[in-house]
Scaffold this active site. Structure first.
Site, PDB file in Angstrom:
ATOM      1  N   CYS A  31     -14.390   4.906 -38.114  1.00 60.69           N
ATOM      2  CA  CYS A  31     -12.929   4.838 -37.979  1.00 60.69           C
ATOM      3  C   CYS A  31     -12.471   5.067 -36.533  1.00 60.69           C
ATOM      4  O   CYS A  31     -12.623   6.158 -36.000  1.00 60.69           O
ATOM      5  CB  CYS A  31     -12.326   5.891 -38.918  1.00 60.69           C
ATOM      6  SG  CYS A  31     -10.593   6.245 -38.653  1.00 60.69           S
ATOM      7  N   CYS A  34      -9.676   7.683 -36.083  1.00 52.99           N
ATOM      8  CA  CYS A  34     -10.228   9.033 -36.279  1.00 52.99           C
ATOM      9  C   CYS A  34     -10.784   9.566 -34.953  1.00 52.99           C
ATOM     10  O   CYS A  34     -10.571  10.725 -34.593  1.00 52.99           O
ATOM     11  CB  CYS A  34     -11.344   9.025 -37.320  1.00 52.99           C
ATOM     12  SG  CYS A  34     -10.819   8.491 -38.961  1.00 52.99           S
TER      13      CYS A  34
END
Length: 106
Positions: A31, A34
């Site tokens: 991600c 993230c």
């Protein structure tokens, strides 16, 4: 301070039964957003050390916990207090917005 990695096996012990508020960063290694907010989350862990516990859950390694808390997208941050979710942020956000989650618990 390194963030504690939490998984399906120790989530309840580390988060739900914690004696202080816990900020949980639900994320995944693949991600991009993230990775973008990770420095902010680490800074907040340092700034609020002793007042708030900050932990990270990899949704791919802990699908049971992710499902239990309805994680549909990452990053998702949830603020726990007394074993209950009291605030959440879905998606990447500036550090100040992430800090607001912690301030709600203090």
């Amino acid at each position: 301070m390194a963030m504690e990695q939490v998984n399906d096996l120790n989530f309840d012990e580390s988060v739900v039964k914690a004696d202080q508020p816990v900020l949980v960063d639900f994320s995944a290694t693949w991600c991009g957003p993230c990775k973008q907010i990770e420095p902010f989350v680490k800074q907040l862990a340092d700034e609020y050390a002793g007042q708030v516990k900050v932990v990270k859950v990899d949704i791919d390694e802990s699908p049971g916990t992710a499902a239990k808390y309805g994680i549909r997208g990452v990053p998702t941050l949830k603020m726990f207090k007394g074993g209950q979710v009291i605030a959440e942020q879905v998606g990447a956000a500036p550090k100040a917005k992430l800090a607001e989650l912690i301030k709600r618990a203090l």
